[in-house]
Write a protein that holds these residues in place. Sequence first.
Motif, PDB file in Angstrom:
ATOM      1  N   LYS A 153      34.603  26.958  34.818  1.00  0.00           N
ATOM      2  CA  LYS A 153      35.878  27.617  35.104  1.00  0.00           C
ATOM      3  C   LYS A 153      35.644  29.047  35.586  1.00  0.00           C
ATOM      4  O   LYS A 153      36.301  29.512  36.531  1.00  0.00           O
ATOM      5  CB  LYS A 153      36.769  27.612  33.871  1.00  0.00           C
ATOM      6  N   ASN A 155      33.107  30.230  37.205  1.00  0.00           N
ATOM      7  CA  ASN A 155      32.624  30.199  38.592  1.00  0.00           C
ATOM      8  C   ASN A 155      33.758  29.886  39.562  1.00  0.00           C
ATOM      9  O   ASN A 155      33.793  30.428  40.667  1.00  0.00           O
ATOM     10  CB  ASN A 155      31.470  29.217  38.752  1.00  0.00           C
ATOM     11  N   GLU A 156      34.677  29.022  39.154  1.00  0.00           N
ATOM     12  CA  GLU A 156      35.840  28.749  40.002  1.00  0.00           C
ATOM     13  C   GLU A 156      36.671  30.016  40.200  1.00  0.00           C
ATOM     14  O   GLU A 156      37.121  30.312  41.304  1.00  0.00           O
ATOM     15  CB  GLU A 156      36.698  27.635  39.395  1.00  0.00           C
ATOM     16  N   GLU A 157      36.862  30.767  39.127  1.00  0.00           N
ATOM     17  CA  GLU A 157      37.626  32.015  39.209  1.00  0.00           C
ATOM     18  C   GLU A 157      36.902  33.059  40.058  1.00  0.00           C
ATOM     19  O   GLU A 157      37.538  33.833  40.775  1.00  0.00           O
ATOM     20  CB  GLU A 157      37.903  32.551  37.804  1.00  0.00           C
ATOM     21  N   LEU A 158      35.576  33.083  39.966  1.00  0.00           N
ATOM     22  CA  LEU A 158      34.807  34.047  40.760  1.00  0.00           C
ATOM     23  C   LEU A 158      34.927  33.787  42.260  1.00  0.00           C
ATOM     24  O   LEU A 158      34.770  34.710  43.059  1.00  0.00           O
ATOM     25  CB  LEU A 158      33.332  34.025  40.343  1.00  0.00           C
ATOM     26  N   ARG A 159      35.197  32.565  42.640  1.00  0.00           N
ATOM     27  CA  ARG A 159      35.362  32.248  44.059  1.00  0.00           C
ATOM     28  C   ARG A 159      36.520  33.028  44.676  1.00  0.00           C
ATOM     29  O   ARG A 159      36.503  33.342  45.861  1.00  0.00           O
ATOM     30  CB  ARG A 159      35.564  30.748  44.263  1.00  0.00           C
ATOM     31  N   SER A 160      37.532  33.331  43.847  1.00  0.00           N
ATOM     32  CA  SER A 160      38.699  34.043  44.373  1.00  0.00           C
ATOM     33  C   SER A 160      38.513  35.557  44.407  1.00  0.00           C
ATOM     34  O   SER A 160      39.354  36.265  44.950  1.00  0.00           O
ATOM     35  CB  SER A 160      39.938  33.690  43.549  1.00  0.00           C
ATOM     36  N   SER A 162      37.281  38.844  45.869  1.00  0.00           N
ATOM     37  CA  SER A 162      36.981  39.151  47.268  1.00  0.00           C
ATOM     38  C   SER A 162      36.373  40.541  47.407  1.00  0.00           C
ATOM     39  O   SER A 162      36.876  41.510  46.851  1.00  0.00           O
ATOM     40  CB  SER A 162      38.275  39.069  48.094  1.00  0.00           C
ATOM     41  N   LYS A 166      30.841  39.974  50.176  1.00  0.00           N
ATOM     42  CA  LYS A 166      30.591  38.819  49.296  1.00  0.00           C
ATOM     43  C   LYS A 166      30.536  37.556  50.165  1.00  0.00           C
ATOM     44  O   LYS A 166      31.418  37.315  50.975  1.00  0.00           O
ATOM     45  CB  LYS A 166      31.694  38.699  48.243  1.00  0.00           C
ATOM     46  N   THR A 167      29.494  36.765  49.989  1.00  0.00           N
ATOM     47  CA  THR A 167      29.286  35.608  50.848  1.00  0.00           C
ATOM     48  C   THR A 167      29.743  34.273  50.268  1.00  0.00           C
ATOM     49  O   THR A 167      29.694  33.262  50.960  1.00  0.00           O
ATOM     50  CB  THR A 167      27.785  35.481  51.222  1.00  0.00           C
ATOM     51  N   ASN A 168      30.144  34.239  49.041  1.00  0.00           N
ATOM     52  CA  ASN A 168      30.593  32.953  48.484  1.00  0.00           C
ATOM     53  C   ASN A 168      32.011  33.021  47.984  1.00  0.00           C
ATOM     54  O   ASN A 168      32.611  33.971  47.732  1.00  0.00           O
ATOM     55  CB  ASN A 168      29.669  32.458  47.370  1.00  0.00           C
TER      56      ASN A 168
END
Length: 168
Positions: A153, A155-160, A162, A166-168
């Motif tokens: 979870k 890591n999913e939150e880290l995707r958002s 910005s 940041k490359t991912n």
Amino acid sequence: MTPLVSIIMGSTSDLPVMEKAARFLDSMHIPFEMLALSAHRTPREVEKFASSAKDRGVRVIIAAAGMAAHLGGVIASMTTLPVIGVPIRSSFDGLDALLAIVQMPPGIPVATVGVNAAENAAILATQILALSDEEIDRRLADHKAGLTAKIVKANEELRSVSFPYKTN
């Protein structure tokens, strides 16, 4: 209920740290007891506790102590039960307690967790109990699966999150 785990502390000043072990054992539905015993101030009571724990149904002992930290080793010298030491941060950031617990002489092992790591001591006690109890093993597996889910979870939150580079 018969306690399967004993949480022993050198004094009640260790309770704020050791409550983490109690909360974990409670969440796993493992009966436990909590006692204040001192290797230096109540040696007779320590001997009585250590020599009777197994007969009373205790299977694992968690012993917390700061400074000279002899409690776990003294208890381990008087029982065949596994003893898990929790060094308490007091003087020297807990390094003195850590070294006193981890540097036991041959024949008197005390498993040792990090300074103030009472929850890890409770998890280790639970793992020991889970070797012979399928229900405890199932609850422990569920707990560990929950730890995995938290990271997934996160890591999913880290995707958002910005940032311009940041490359991912």
